[in-house]
Design a protein around this motif. Structure first.
Motif, PDB file in Angstrom:
ATOM      1  N   HIS A 140      -8.234 -45.394 -51.723  1.00  0.00           N
ATOM      2  CA  HIS A 140      -8.457 -44.229 -52.562  1.00  0.00           C
ATOM      3  C   HIS A 140      -8.626 -42.905 -51.454  1.00  0.00           C
ATOM      4  CE1 HIS A 140      -8.986 -45.757 -56.385  1.00  0.00           C
ATOM      5  NE2 HIS A 140      -9.679 -46.709 -55.789  1.00  0.00           N
ATOM      6  N   THR A 141      -8.381 -41.906 -51.800  1.00  0.00           N
ATOM      7  CA  THR A 141      -8.323 -40.732 -50.713  1.00  0.00           C
ATOM      8  C   THR A 141      -9.271 -39.467 -51.509  1.00  0.00           C
ATOM      9  OG1 THR A 141      -6.305 -41.068 -50.188  1.00  0.00           O
ATOM     10  CG2 THR A 141      -6.858 -38.821 -49.592  1.00  0.00           C
ATOM     11  N   THR A 142     -10.231 -39.174 -50.651  1.00  0.00           N
ATOM     12  CA  THR A 142     -10.956 -38.008 -51.099  1.00  0.00           C
ATOM     13  C   THR A 142     -10.537 -36.708 -50.342  1.00  0.00           C
ATOM     14  OG1 THR A 142     -13.025 -39.334 -50.914  1.00  0.00           O
ATOM     15  CG2 THR A 142     -13.262 -37.178 -50.958  1.00  0.00           C
ATOM     16  N   HIS A 193     -13.971 -32.197 -51.442  1.00  0.00           N
ATOM     17  CA  HIS A 193     -14.401 -33.008 -52.578  1.00  0.00           C
ATOM     18  C   HIS A 193     -15.324 -34.008 -51.889  1.00  0.00           C
ATOM     19  CE1 HIS A 193     -10.942 -31.182 -54.493  1.00  0.00           C
ATOM     20  NE2 HIS A 193     -11.316 -31.604 -55.710  1.00  0.00           N
ATOM     21  N   THR A 194     -16.135 -34.858 -52.742  1.00  0.00           N
ATOM     22  CA  THR A 194     -17.009 -35.978 -52.621  1.00  0.00           C
ATOM     23  C   THR A 194     -16.679 -37.015 -53.656  1.00  0.00           C
ATOM     24  OG1 THR A 194     -19.005 -36.505 -51.918  1.00  0.00           O
ATOM     25  CG2 THR A 194     -18.926 -35.050 -53.665  1.00  0.00           C
ATOM     26  N   SER A 195     -16.959 -38.178 -53.097  1.00  0.00           N
ATOM     27  CA  SER A 195     -16.556 -39.259 -54.167  1.00  0.00           C
ATOM     28  C   SER A 195     -17.926 -40.173 -54.213  1.00  0.00           C
ATOM     29  CB  SER A 195     -15.621 -39.902 -53.517  1.00  0.00           C
ATOM     30  OG  SER A 195     -14.299 -39.398 -53.470  1.00  0.00           O
ATOM     31  N   GLU A 234     -15.060 -36.907 -46.968  1.00  0.00           N
ATOM     32  CA  GLU A 234     -13.288 -36.800 -46.844  1.00  0.00           C
ATOM     33  C   GLU A 234     -12.738 -38.002 -46.136  1.00  0.00           C
ATOM     34  OE1 GLU A 234     -12.681 -32.690 -45.756  1.00  0.00           O
ATOM     35  OE2 GLU A 234     -14.024 -31.978 -47.150  1.00  0.00           O
ATOM     36  N   HIS A 262     -10.433 -44.170 -48.308  1.00  0.00           N
ATOM     37  CA  HIS A 262     -11.783 -45.522 -48.579  1.00  0.00           C
ATOM     38  C   HIS A 262     -11.087 -46.483 -49.343  1.00  0.00           C
ATOM     39  CE1 HIS A 262     -14.707 -42.351 -47.697  1.00  0.00           C
ATOM     40  NE2 HIS A 262     -14.086 -41.365 -48.399  1.00  0.00           N
ATOM     41  N   THR A 267     -14.482 -38.885 -57.931  1.00  0.00           N
ATOM     42  CA  THR A 267     -14.280 -38.007 -57.130  1.00  0.00           C
ATOM     43  C   THR A 267     -14.832 -36.540 -57.575  1.00  0.00           C
ATOM     44  OG1 THR A 267     -12.367 -39.173 -55.916  1.00  0.00           O
ATOM     45  CG2 THR A 267     -12.458 -36.788 -55.680  1.00  0.00           C
ATOM     46  N   ASP A 307     -15.308 -32.409 -57.280  1.00  0.00           N
ATOM     47  CA  ASP A 307     -14.945 -31.036 -56.627  1.00  0.00           C
ATOM     48  C   ASP A 307     -16.263 -30.349 -56.230  1.00  0.00           C
ATOM     49  OD1 ASP A 307     -14.060 -28.733 -55.303  1.00  0.00           O
ATOM     50  OD2 ASP A 307     -12.625 -28.467 -56.892  1.00  0.00           O
ATOM     51  N   LYS A 327     -23.812 -31.377 -53.697  1.00  0.00           N
ATOM     52  CA  LYS A 327     -23.037 -32.837 -52.941  1.00  0.00           C
ATOM     53  C   LYS A 327     -24.068 -33.760 -53.045  1.00  0.00           C
ATOM     54  CE  LYS A 327     -20.426 -34.080 -49.024  1.00  0.00           C
ATOM     55  NZ  LYS A 327     -19.797 -33.482 -47.726  1.00  0.00           N
TER      56      LYS A 327
END
Length: 387
Positions: free
Chosen positions: A47-49, A53-55, A74, A77, A87, A89, A121
């Protein structure tokens, strides 16, 4: 020495070769299965952040008390295929929502509210656990709508349609972010150190839809108010104009009081001679009669043909006596008489344009008028005695 007695070269026995071959085939098959599984499970594991954004990672099987992990920065992962990756925003976001509200005077209307917010966040794990990804419709929209209905119910509809709109939207914002109304929404000033899940930037009233009849009545009222202001300005302008004319009248009267003693009869006569000279030098046709009047100024008569009917006349079909082509006009002046001959419009012959008849003026002084009148007036023919 027989061949059977010779020593064997070092190497693998056929049995070991068979085992090695089976092991190699199994390993190749396992690698192939792993590659196929990686291709099939790539979307579940990698997966890509994105930026801004945060995950949060939720572990389905966890060996500790912390099931959710986050916030993740970011980048890329890798997780286990049976885990979940969420994820969020954390940038500034905006949303428009239409609400049906009722004003204090019982008027039903629709308003469109625009509110801007950010997700906190540091509290993203709690937001993911308690609210979820659809926190906009779950948290923000209901809370803002409830507060908006409460606030607008205390105000008249005219406030939402006038310059007092800022007060209403400010009151809505203050009521949403107040700590007396706990809802997980805080102020934007406390973004870095807050226990709230979302910080609200502001709430704006984008539009207000009133019933058509009420909207026209409010617009007419505002128009009449502006017209009253216009009339007040007109009255003030006329009052100032009246003061200006009064001051101008005092100035003119003062000017006349100063100048009148210096104006003599000779000065006025000289101004009249100058005006007469300017008129005599013009290109217009005129007759100047010079005499000895009381003012001593000449008499100027305009003899131009402007305004005269110069179109050719049709021959008369009248069988009666022919009228003379000329008509005489006698003008009395203080110094004598002016006899002017001009074309007779009723005459049978003569026209001013073709030169057959031309007008002229003759001046007779007073001395000639004092003589016998027979010189200027025609005598009637004597009538024969009747038998």
């Amino acid at each position: 020495m027989t061949p059977a007695d010779r020593p064997r070269a070092p190497g693998l026995s056929p049995r070991r070769k068979t085992r090695l071959r089976h092991l190699t085939n199994g390993l190749s098959f396992a690698i192939l299965i792993g590659i196929v599984a990686l291709v099939l499970l790539w979307d579940l594991m990698v997966h890509t952040t994105p930026v801004g954004h945060t995950s949060v990672v939720w572990h389905r099987v966890s060996w500790s008390d912390r099931i959710s992990e986050g916030p993740l920065e970011e980048g890329v992962h890798v997780i286990l295929p049976w885990d979940k990756f969420y994820t969020y925003d954390v940038r500034l976001q905006t949303f428009d929502q239409v609400y049906e509200v009722v004003s204090s005077d019982g008027l039903h209307m629709e308003i469109t509210l625009t509110f801007r917010w950010r997700a906190v966040k540091n509290n993203i794990v709690e937001l993911n656990t308690n609210v979820g990804l659809n926190y906009l419709q779950t948290l923000l929209v209901p809370v803002v709508g409830s507060v908006a209905r409460e606030v607008i119910s205390r105000h008249e509809a005219e406030k939402l349609y006038s310059v007092l709109r800022d007060e209403v939207q400010t009151e809505i914002y203050e009521r949403v972010v107040t700590h007396d109304y706990p809802n997980g929404i805080g102020r934007h000033e406390t973004q870095n150190d807050t226990a709230d899940l979302v910080v609200l930037e502001d709430t704006l009233i984008k539009s207000v839809r009133l019933p058509r009849a009420l909207q026209e009545a409010i617009e007419l009222k505002l128009e009449q108010a502006q017209r009253v202001e216009e009339y007040k300005f007109r009255v003030q302008t006329e009052r100032l104009e009246s003061d200006r004319k009064e001051i101008e009248g005092h100035g003119i009267r003062r000017f006349q009081e100063i100048v009148s003693p210096a104006i003599s009869e000779s000065y006025l006569r000289w101004r009249g001679i100058e005006a007469t000279l300017r008129l005599a030098e013009s290109n217009n046709a005129k007759v100047v009669v010079i005499g000895n009047s009381e003012t001593g100024l000449p008499l100027i008569l305009d003899t131009s043909t402007q305004g005269m009917d110069l179109t050719p006349q049709k021959p008369s079909t009248n069988t009666g006596p022919l009228l003379p082509p000329l008509k005489m006009d006698i003008t009395e002046t203080g110094d004598g008489q002016i006899v002017t001959q001009r074309p007779n419009p009723d005459g049978a012959s003569g026209h001013l344009e073709n030169g057959e008849v031309s007008g002229e003026s003759v001046f007779a002084p007073v001395e000639q008028l004092r003589g016998p009148s027979a010189a200027t007036e025609p005598q009637p023919d004597p009538q024969p005695d009747s038998p």
